[in-house]
Design a protein around this motif. Structure first.
Motif: not given
Ligand code: G3I
Length: 305
Positions: A19-21, A42-45, A49-50, A58-66
Motif C-alpha cells: 500500500v502507498a500512503a 507499506a510500499e515505501n513509508e 529514509d522515510a 524519527f517520522t512515522y506519519g505516512n507509515a502510521d496512516r497505513i
C-alpha cells in the motif's frame, strides 16, 4: 470464498498487498484494498529514509496512516524494511565503520520498538546478497561494517519486538539452482544452527520474461521451510497479460499452498497502474480496478487449496 483474503484464510494463510500512503485518497483503490486483502505492507513509508530522515529524528506519519488503517480494518501488517543498502537517508549513505553499525542498530531498535506488538513480520534485512554466480554478500556500506551486520540486526529486532516474526527478504532467490538462493539458504541454515533469531524467509518473487517463475519454485519454498522457518511470498508481481499471466499466478499460488510453512502471499500493489513497473501490467487488477484473469486464477487456486 469470494475475496482473496477470505479464500487464503480457509487454509490459515493471508493474502496481502503493498500500500502507498499517497493513494489512500483514491476511493477505487481503497475499495479494493478493504474488500480483498487481510495483510498490508507499506510500499515505501517504513523504509529507512522515510522513518529517520535526519539522524535521531524519527517520522512515522505516512507509515502510521497505513498501519492504523490496516489495523482498524482487522488487517495485519508486514514491516518493510528495517535495514537495507538502498533507500537509506542521505545522512547514512556516506557513513561507515562503527558509526554506521551503531546508527543501523539504533534505527532497527527505534523503529521496531515504536511498532512493537503491531507487526506480524519484519523484513529485518532486505536484499543483502549479490546477483550472479558468486553467492557472495552484496557490497554495501552496511556489509563493509563486517559480515556479522545481518545477525546483529536480527538480534536488535528480536530484543525490540519479541512477538514479531523476523524475516530475511530478497529477490532472485526463487530458483533453487541459483547461487544467490543457495547462499541465502546457507545463511539461514547457519543462523538456525547458531541460534541467531530468524523466523522466516521472504521471497519477493518479481517475475517477468527475463526472470520467469522457475520450475523448481515449490522446491525452493519447501527447502527453506525444511530449515525450520516460515516462508512468505512478499512482493509478488508477474509481468504479462491474459491466460499466460493467469497461469503463472496459478502456479505461484499452488506452490505456496503445497508448502505448509508458506504462510501467505503479498502482491506488490493493487492495480497495474499502481505498480513500480506499471508498463509490465504485472498485478491482479487493471488500471480501472477491474479483476484480471490473473485475479480469478489466484482466487480459484486458493479456493481449491
Ligand atoms: O515520493 C517521491 C516524489 O515526491 C518525487 O516527486 C518522485 C520523483 O522521483 O519520487 C517519489 O519517490 C519515489 C517512490 O518510489 C514513491 O513513488 C522514488 O523516487 C522511487 O525510487 C520509489 O521507488 C520504490 C522502490 O522500491 C525504491 O527502491 C518503489 O515505489 C517500490 O515499489 C520499490 O519496492 C521495492 C521493495 O522495497 C524491495 N524489493 C524491490 C521492490 C521493487 O523495486
Amino acid at each position: 470464498a469470494t475475496t482473496l483474503g477470505a479464500a487464503a484464510q480457509q487454509s490459515g494463510r493471508y493474502f496481502g498487498t503493498a500500500v502507498a500512503a499517497g493513494r489512500m485518497g483514491d476511493s477505487t483503490y481503497m475499495g479494493i484494498l478493504n474488500r480483498e486483502f487481510d495483510m498490508v505492507t507499506a510500499e515505501n513509508e517504513m523504509k529507512m529514509d522515510a522513518t529517520e530522515p535526519s539522524q535521531g529524528r524519527f517520522t512515522y506519519g505516512n507509515a502510521d496512516r497505513i498501519v492504523n488503517h490496516a489495523r482498524s480494518r482487522g488487517m495485519r501488517v508486514r514491516g518493510h524494511a528495517l535495514a537495507w543498502h538502498s533507500q537509506q537517508p542521505g545522512w547514512m549513505q556516506n557513513m561507515s565503520g562503527s558509526a554506521l553499525r551503531n546508527a543501523m542498530l539504533n534505527h532497527v531498535t527505534q523503529v521496531a520498538t515504536y511498532y512493537r506488538g503491531k507487526i506480524y513480520a519484519w523484513d529485518v534485512v532486505n536484499e543483502a546478497f549479490a546477483d550472479g554466480s558468486s553467492g557472495a554478500r552484496r557490497d554495501s556500506n552496511l556489509q563493509r561494517t563486517g559480515n556479522d551486520w545481518i545477525e546483529a540486526a536480527f538480534r536488535a529486532a528480536r530484543a525490540a519486538d519479541p512477538g514479531a516474526k523476523l524475516c530475511y527478504n530478497d529477490y532472485n532467490t526463487d530458483d533453487w539452482s541459483h547461487a544467490k538462493t543457495q547462499a541465502v539458504y546457507r545463511m539461514v541454515q547457519d543462523f538456525k544452527a547458531r541460534g541467531v533469531p530468524i523466523d522466516c524467509v521472504g521471497l519477493q518473487s518479481h517475475f517477468n520474461a527475463q526472470s520467469p517463475v522457475p520450475s523448481n519454485y515449490q522446491t525452493t519454498l519447501q527447502n527453506f521451510a525444511n530449515l525450520g522457518v516460515d516462508v512468505q511470498i512478499t512482493e509478488l508481481d508477474i509481468e504479462g497479460s491474459g491466460s499466460a499471466q493467469a497461469s503463472n499466478y496459478d502456479r505461484v499460488t499452488r506452490a505456496c499452498l503445497a508448502v505448509s510453512r508458506c504462510t501467505g502471499i503479498t502482491v506488490w500493489g493493487i492495480r497495474d497502474s499502481d505498480s513500480w513497473r506499471a508498463y509490465g501490467t504485472p498485478l491482479l487488477f487493471d488500471n480501472n480496478g477491474n479483476k484480471k484473469p490473473a485475479y480469478t486464477s489466484v482466487l480459484n487456486a486458493l479456493n481449491a487449496g
